[in-house]
Design an enzyme around this catalytic site. Sequence first.
Site, PDB file in Angstrom:
ATOM      1  CG  ASP A 121      -1.129   3.140   6.595  1.00 17.46           C
ATOM      2  OD1 ASP A 121      -1.579   3.698   5.584  1.00 17.46           O
ATOM      3  OD2 ASP A 121      -1.229   3.607   7.748  1.00 17.46           O
TER       4      ASP A 121
ATOM      5  CD  GLU B 150      -5.122   0.551  -1.320  1.00 17.91           C
ATOM      6  OE1 GLU B 150      -5.617   1.669  -1.084  1.00 17.91           O
ATOM      7  OE2 GLU B 150      -5.023  -0.351  -0.473  1.00 17.91           O
TER       8      GLU B 150
ATOM      9  CG  ASP C  25      -1.766   1.236   1.329  1.00 22.77           C
ATOM     10  OD1 ASP C  25      -2.017   1.889   0.289  1.00 22.77           O
ATOM     11  OD2 ASP C  25      -2.204   1.574   2.452  1.00 22.77           O
TER      12      ASP C  25
END
Length: 183
Positions: free
Chosen positions: A144, A71, A11
């Site tokens: 996260d 992502e 991410d």
Amino acid sequence: MKTEKIILGIDPGTSIMGFGIIKVVGKKMEFVQMNELMLKKYDDHYLKLKLIFERTIELIDTYHPDEIALEAPFFGKNVQSMLKLGRAQGVAMAAGLSRQIPVTEYAPRKIKMAITGKGTASKEQVALMLKSVLNLKELPKNLDATDGLAAAVCHYYNSGKKIGGKNYTGWAAFVKQNPNKIS
């Protein structure tokens, strides 16, 4: 004969880069690791990009992933934030491609849908589902890391399926898959 595959999920972010690693043995998923690269303390955006690249290379060299799932940045109203997120994603992608590792990107809604069955799920809902599916003892303070892990799990769930995300192993693959874009 069982097949084994390591998937690194990332991410990308310019404040926190979350990442998670799973191992797939046959059709069984196993949790390997998740963590975060904290970037908030740095003011220089270019230094942050360098650190994202270096940490991604370090993860690749340590865990030897077969595939990387990223992502993709979501479309927000702040153009500068989108630009910074796109750059963060780009350097993580470049790190994987520099080591000849296939990279696939997934929209946040697709990741949430794969993990929870709901494309509008919260970070907390995604984290709790991952905790259940992967038998995690506890969740990290910042979510996260679970977002990075979710990208890896989403990729596992989508393995073997024709997906709408972009998937290139390098420039040769891009050219082969996009002949109409080459003059």
